[in-house]
Design a protein around this motif. Structure first.
Motif, PDB file in Angstrom:
ATOM      1  N   ALA A 171      -1.831   4.659  17.286  1.00 30.22           N
ATOM      2  CA  ALA A 171      -0.378   4.570  17.169  1.00 30.22           C
ATOM      3  C   ALA A 171       0.110   3.123  17.182  1.00 30.22           C
ATOM      4  CB  ALA A 171       0.286   5.355  18.301  1.00 30.22           C
ATOM      5  N   LEU A 172      -0.731   2.223  17.630  1.00 31.47           N
ATOM      6  CA  LEU A 172      -0.283   0.849  17.781  1.00 31.47           C
ATOM      7  C   LEU A 172      -0.734  -0.084  16.655  1.00 31.47           C
ATOM      8  CD1 LEU A 172      -0.865   0.298  21.601  1.00 31.47           C
ATOM      9  CD2 LEU A 172       0.941   1.547  20.423  1.00 31.47           C
ATOM     10  N   ARG A 173      -1.506   0.436  15.731  1.00 32.84           N
ATOM     11  CA  ARG A 173      -2.045  -0.436  14.693  1.00 32.84           C
ATOM     12  C   ARG A 173      -0.975  -0.799  13.657  1.00 32.84           C
ATOM     13  NH1 ARG A 173      -7.231   3.598  14.160  1.00 32.84           N
ATOM     14  NH2 ARG A 173      -8.077   3.163  16.229  1.00 32.84           N
ATOM     15  N   ASP A 174      -0.910  -2.043  13.303  1.00 36.37           N
ATOM     16  CA  ASP A 174       0.019  -2.610  12.312  1.00 36.37           C
ATOM     17  C   ASP A 174       1.155  -1.680  11.863  1.00 36.37           C
ATOM     18  OD1 ASP A 174      -1.858  -4.583  12.560  1.00 36.37           O
ATOM     19  OD2 ASP A 174      -2.041  -4.951  10.410  1.00 36.37           O
ATOM     20  N   PHE A 175       2.238  -1.730  12.590  1.00 36.03           N
ATOM     21  CA  PHE A 175       3.335  -0.806  12.252  1.00 36.03           C
ATOM     22  C   PHE A 175       4.359  -1.460  11.325  1.00 36.03           C
ATOM     23  CE2 PHE A 175       4.483  -2.987  16.160  1.00 36.03           C
ATOM     24  CZ  PHE A 175       5.805  -3.358  15.958  1.00 36.03           C
ATOM     25  N   VAL A 176       5.143  -0.622  10.689  1.00 36.22           N
ATOM     26  CA  VAL A 176       6.124  -1.106   9.731  1.00 36.22           C
ATOM     27  C   VAL A 176       7.354  -1.658  10.452  1.00 36.22           C
ATOM     28  CG1 VAL A 176       7.692  -0.420   7.875  1.00 36.22           C
ATOM     29  CG2 VAL A 176       5.369   0.510   7.961  1.00 36.22           C
ATOM     30  N   ALA A 177       7.791  -2.821  10.043  1.00 39.34           N
ATOM     31  CA  ALA A 177       8.987  -3.423  10.628  1.00 39.34           C
ATOM     32  C   ALA A 177      10.195  -3.262   9.705  1.00 39.34           C
ATOM     33  CB  ALA A 177       8.752  -4.899  10.917  1.00 39.34           C
ATOM     34  N   LEU A 185      -6.445   4.076   5.979  1.00 38.22           N
ATOM     35  CA  LEU A 185      -7.069   2.854   6.488  1.00 38.22           C
ATOM     36  C   LEU A 185      -6.845   2.731   7.990  1.00 38.22           C
ATOM     37  CD1 LEU A 185      -5.998   0.254   3.743  1.00 38.22           C
ATOM     38  CD2 LEU A 185      -8.296   1.180   4.116  1.00 38.22           C
ATOM     39  N   LYS A 186      -5.630   3.028   8.387  1.00 40.27           N
ATOM     40  CA  LYS A 186      -5.286   2.897   9.793  1.00 40.27           C
ATOM     41  C   LYS A 186      -6.151   3.826  10.649  1.00 40.27           C
ATOM     42  CE  LYS A 186      -1.095   4.149  11.192  1.00 40.27           C
ATOM     43  NZ  LYS A 186       0.333   3.940  11.470  1.00 40.27           N
ATOM     44  N   CYS A 213       0.846  -1.200   0.000  1.00 43.02           N
ATOM     45  CA  CYS A 213       0.000   0.000   0.000  1.00 43.02           C
ATOM     46  C   CYS A 213       0.881   1.250   0.000  1.00 43.02           C
ATOM     47  CB  CYS A 213      -0.835   0.066   1.276  1.00 43.02           C
ATOM     48  SG  CYS A 213      -2.148  -1.138   1.381  1.00 43.02           S
ATOM     49  N   PRO A 214       0.490   2.237  -0.790  1.00 45.56           N
ATOM     50  CA  PRO A 214       1.191   3.522  -0.652  1.00 45.56           C
ATOM     51  C   PRO A 214       1.003   4.016   0.784  1.00 45.56           C
ATOM     52  CG  PRO A 214      -0.194   3.503  -2.611  1.00 45.56           C
ATOM     53  CD  PRO A 214      -0.537   2.267  -1.844  1.00 45.56           C
ATOM     54  N   ALA A 215       2.017   4.655   1.331  1.00 43.00           N
ATOM     55  CA  ALA A 215       1.985   5.093   2.724  1.00 43.00           C
ATOM     56  C   ALA A 215       0.715   5.891   3.039  1.00 43.00           C
ATOM     57  CB  ALA A 215       3.223   5.917   3.045  1.00 43.00           C
ATOM     58  N   GLU A 216       0.377   6.819   2.143  1.00 39.98           N
ATOM     59  CA  GLU A 216      -0.797   7.674   2.358  1.00 39.98           C
ATOM     60  C   GLU A 216      -2.062   6.842   2.493  1.00 39.98           C
ATOM     61  OE1 GLU A 216      -1.413  11.280   1.218  1.00 39.98           O
ATOM     62  OE2 GLU A 216       0.675  11.733   1.733  1.00 39.98           O
ATOM     63  N   ASP A 264      -9.033   4.698  10.112  1.00 36.64           N
ATOM     64  CA  ASP A 264     -10.387   4.159  10.215  1.00 36.64           C
ATOM     65  C   ASP A 264     -10.409   2.755  10.811  1.00 36.64           C
ATOM     66  OD1 ASP A 264     -11.270   6.459   9.017  1.00 36.64           O
ATOM     67  OD2 ASP A 264     -11.185   5.623   6.986  1.00 36.64           O
ATOM     68  N   ALA A 265      -9.249   2.294  11.277  1.00 38.17           N
ATOM     69  CA  ALA A 265      -9.150   0.950  11.856  1.00 38.17           C
ATOM     70  C   ALA A 265      -9.552  -0.132  10.860  1.00 38.17           C
ATOM     71  CB  ALA A 265      -9.975   0.850  13.143  1.00 38.17           C
ATOM     72  N   GLU A 266      -9.221   0.106   9.593  1.00 36.97           N
ATOM     73  CA  GLU A 266      -9.556  -0.863   8.542  1.00 36.97           C
ATOM     74  C   GLU A 266      -8.290  -1.587   8.085  1.00 36.97           C
ATOM     75  OE1 GLU A 266     -12.425  -1.544   7.208  1.00 36.97           O
ATOM     76  OE2 GLU A 266     -13.715   0.062   8.020  1.00 36.97           O
ATOM     77  N   PRO A 267      -8.347  -2.903   7.962  1.00 34.88           N
ATOM     78  CA  PRO A 267      -7.191  -3.631   7.439  1.00 34.88           C
ATOM     79  C   PRO A 267      -7.056  -3.411   5.935  1.00 34.88           C
ATOM     80  CG  PRO A 267      -9.015  -5.127   7.787  1.00 34.88           C
ATOM     81  CD  PRO A 267      -9.461  -3.800   8.317  1.00 34.88           C
ATOM     82  N   CYS A 268      -5.858  -3.599   5.406  1.00 38.64           N
ATOM     83  CA  CYS A 268      -5.703  -3.510   3.971  1.00 38.64           C
ATOM     84  C   CYS A 268      -5.768  -4.934   3.399  1.00 38.64           C
ATOM     85  CB  CYS A 268      -4.398  -2.817   3.578  1.00 38.64           C
ATOM     86  SG  CYS A 268      -2.925  -3.821   3.821  1.00 38.64           S
ATOM     87  N   ASP A 269      -5.832  -5.035   2.078  1.00 39.19           N
ATOM     88  CA  ASP A 269      -6.004  -6.336   1.428  1.00 39.19           C
ATOM     89  C   ASP A 269      -4.837  -7.282   1.677  1.00 39.19           C
ATOM     90  OD1 ASP A 269      -8.291  -5.294   0.426  1.00 39.19           O
ATOM     91  OD2 ASP A 269      -7.421  -4.725  -1.513  1.00 39.19           O
ATOM     92  N   HIS A 270      -3.672  -6.717   1.975  1.00 37.11           N
ATOM     93  CA  HIS A 270      -2.491  -7.557   2.107  1.00 37.11           C
ATOM     94  C   HIS A 270      -2.426  -8.311   3.427  1.00 37.11           C
ATOM     95  CE1 HIS A 270      -1.280  -5.153  -1.319  1.00 37.11           C
ATOM     96  NE2 HIS A 270      -1.444  -4.058  -0.603  1.00 37.11           N
ATOM     97  N   ARG A 271      -3.256  -7.901   4.348  1.00 39.82           N
ATOM     98  CA  ARG A 271      -3.165  -8.442   5.707  1.00 39.82           C
ATOM     99  C   ARG A 271      -3.416  -9.952   5.767  1.00 39.82           C
ATOM    100  NH1 ARG A 271      -5.408  -8.188  11.296  1.00 39.82           N
ATOM    101  NH2 ARG A 271      -3.925  -6.923  12.480  1.00 39.82           N
ATOM    102  N   ASP A 272      -4.231 -10.438   4.832  1.00 41.75           N
ATOM    103  CA  ASP A 272      -4.592 -11.853   4.888  1.00 41.75           C
ATOM    104  C   ASP A 272      -3.800 -12.729   3.932  1.00 41.75           C
ATOM    105  OD1 ASP A 272      -6.508 -11.360   6.811  1.00 41.75           O
ATOM    106  OD2 ASP A 272      -7.934 -10.695   5.279  1.00 41.75           O
ATOM    107  N   LYS A 273      -2.747 -12.180   3.369  1.00 50.47           N
ATOM    108  CA  LYS A 273      -1.911 -12.995   2.480  1.00 50.47           C
ATOM    109  C   LYS A 273      -1.492 -14.288   3.173  1.00 50.47           C
ATOM    110  CE  LYS A 273       0.486  -9.333   0.051  1.00 50.47           C
ATOM    111  NZ  LYS A 273       1.697  -8.515   0.099  1.00 50.47           N
ATOM    112  N   ASP A 274      -1.283 -15.342   2.361  1.00 48.72           N
ATOM    113  CA  ASP A 274      -0.799 -16.571   2.973  1.00 48.72           C
ATOM    114  C   ASP A 274       0.692 -16.435   3.259  1.00 48.72           C
ATOM    115  OD1 ASP A 274       0.650 -17.986   0.473  1.00 48.72           O
ATOM    116  OD2 ASP A 274      -1.212 -16.943  -0.144  1.00 48.72           O
TER     117      ASP A 274
END
Length: 514
Positions: free
Chosen positions: A178-184, A130-131, A122-125, A133-143
């Motif tokens: 601030a705690l939702r799915d952060f970049v590693a 999404l974050k 996802c582009p950062a913006e 709005d507390a919405e996950p992005c499509d990539h979250r459920d990848k296998d």
RNA sequence: GCUCCGGUGGUGUAGUCCGGCCAAUCAUAUUGCCCUCUCACGGCAAUGACCAGGGUUCAAAUCCCUGCCGGAGCACCA
């Protein structure tokens, strides 16, 4: 030695749950993106002091995982270690995060296998929206298989800046955004300045790197600024995946220091040094450790001040005067006294309030005046001996000390004289003139060319020039003297040894404080 | 907007968890005096604070609520 004095006043509060650990282990985690400013000293001062109190372990870990935005300065690694030494501490171990990238990769792989992380393009913006709005992005459920492959592609540098990141799966609906799915991990095209790390393109973010390292190095107590308060909460998600226990954490607020016009930020100071507005990192106007060191302030004076600030999470203002008070306490007893007759400013000085410059005026001496004065090197230590301040024909006085015609004055170490026009007549050495009649005591030097040396005193407000007694020539760099009625100063360079910074024939000194 | 964290004299700090010994500690700062052949050092003294308002209580800096003020985070910076 009273032995107890340093054991000591138990200035810092106990570390949380300190008695539950066999050894207290802490780390300094500087970013080597430039030399240290005064605020940086808080970290080694407090952590180093805790190390002493608990007989603990302390490492210095350079968190240099951003080759671009906070690009490491290759000189800063050593400069920071030196700065820690100046403050009186030595790390038990020194690490560089940029040497440990493979370790971070390995842990990322393990996290991926556990389903604790996902690659996201996802582009950062977009993700930010999404974050919010507390919405996950499509990539979250990848296998896991896909995530694994895409992460290896990141490691292999197959993506560019911004194309792919690895996110830690936390709780996308967590009430604290601030705690939702952060970049590693993210991609950085710019090579790291260290040759050993120049080939990496996938770099860990602080929250991941620091979290992994703290565990791997057995850190029991993390002590850091409030800007990283949420960091602990983010890192706990990673710790939970790995089944690790998070260290104890102490946060402190920001420090501001009065007395400086220049903001205490590495990037601001760097810009002013680059533009020439400051002569260097050790310009007395710069709020840096290099600057106060050059002025002759001991590292311990700073440590004491920082430790006195404690570890509250509210922001604090540190008064330079308290550092000065600490320093005087440390140096006064060992510092020789000398005379310096000021003779005006030598540069575009502004705020003269802090150190009036005066101007030298010459007065002929009557023939019966002794040809030298002998004030003590230190008033509280007569055993250290006297100085020899010669004056055969005439003396120089600071304009503010010049008596009105007919009035008396006491030249310290010489005796009492009376002004008669442009000359000074001998009165005598009866100290009662001072004690009972209130004759003012002043400092002075001989007016003959061989009866003084020229000194340039560099202050926070510009340079002051003047004439010091001849004995001043006997000091070496780093020696401290107290110019009586002026203040403490550090001997920086003799004439010719650092020609670029003083006029020919001038000794260069740095003013410390009153 | 959401989430966290704070608010004791000019500055920093102790006390706050376990309310009373707090008309609030210590340091620094400022001022005055003493000492002194420095406006340093040392000694003495003075100045000066519990953000506001409610509540609980015999009793609140300390506990509760609200408000105000300040800071931090919500970065593909650290």
């Amino acid at each position: 030695m009273e032995a107890e004095a340093e054991e000591d006043d138990q200035v810092l509060p106990d570390l949380p749950n300190a008695d539950e650990y066999d050894q207290i282990r802490m780390r300094l985690a500087p970013n080597p993106n430039g030399p240290w400013h005064l605020g940086s000293a808080r970290m080694p001062a407090v952590i180093g002091t805790y190390k002493k109190i608990y007989d603990g372990w302390m490492c210095c870990r350079f968190d240099d995982t951003d080759p671009e935005t906070k690009r490491p300065d290759l000189d800063a690694y050593d400069e920071i270690i030196d700065a820690i030494g100046y403050l009186g501490f030595e790390p038990d171990e020194v690490l560089k995060a940029s040497d440990r990238v493979e370790t971070y990769y390995d842990h990322a792989r393990e996290l991926i296998e556990q389903g604790g992380a996902y690659t996201c393009s996802c582009p950062a913006e977009h993700f930010r929206g999404l974050k919010a709005d507390a919405e996950p992005c499509d990539h979250r459920d990848k296998d896991v298989e896909t995530v694994r492959e895409e992460f290896e592609a990141m490691v292999d540098g197959e993506y560019s800046d911004g194309e792919m990141v690895l996110r830690v799966k936390t709780d996308i609906e967590h009430k604290n955004p601030a705690l939702r799915d952060f970049v590693a991990f993210r991609m950085v095209d710019t090579p790291h300045p260290r040759e050993e790390a120049a080939d990496y393109r996938a770099w860990p973010m602080l929250d991941f790197q620091s979290g992994i390292d703290d565990h791997l190095t057995g850190v029991t107590h993390i002590i850091r600024g409030i800007d990283l308060q949420d960091s602990a909460k983010r890192q706990r998600f990673v710790y939970d995946y790995f089944g690790w226990e998070y260290p104890e954490v102490v946060h402190w607020g920001h420090v501001q220091i009065d007395a400086y016009d220049v903001a205490m930020s590495t990037s601001t100071i760097k810009a002013k040094v680059d533009s020439g507005e400051l002569t260097g990192w050790d310009d007395p106007r710069a709020p840096t450790l290099a600057s106060v060191k050059r002025r002759g302030i001991r590292g311990h004076a700073i440590v004491d001040a920082m430790v006195d600030l404690g570890v509250s999470t509210s922001n604090v203002d540190l008064a330079m005067s308290s550092i000065y008070a600490n320093n005087r306490d440390l140096v006064d007893d060992d510092t020789d006294r000398r005379f310096l007759v000021r003779d005006g400013v030598a540069s575009d000085a502004t705020d003269r309030e802090r150190l009036p410059a005066g101007a030298a005026e010459a007065f002929d001496l009557a023939s019966d005046v002794p040809d030298a004065g002998h004030p003590p090197l230190h008033p509280n230590h007569e055993d250290r001996g006297d100085r020899d301040v010669p004056a055969s024909e005439a003396v120089l006085l600071e304009s503010e000390d010049v008596p009105a015609d007919g009035e008396r004055i006491w030249l310290k170490g010489l005796g009492c004289l009376r002004r008669e026009g442009d000359g000074l007549a001998w009165v005598g050495t009866d100290i009662d003139l001072v004690r009972e009649e209130g004759v003012p005591v002043v400092h002075w030097v001989g007016a003959g060319d061989d009866e003084h040396v020229r000194v340039r005193l560099r202050t926070m407000d510009g340079d002051v020039v003047g004439y010091a007694e001849p004995g001043y020539a006997d000091y070496d760099a780093d020696d401290l003297v107290q110019f009586e009625r002026v203040g403490f100063a550090r001997f920086d360079a003799a004439p010719g040894t650092d020609a670029a910074e003083a006029d020919p024939g001038e000794y260069l000194a740095f003013y410390a404080h009153p």
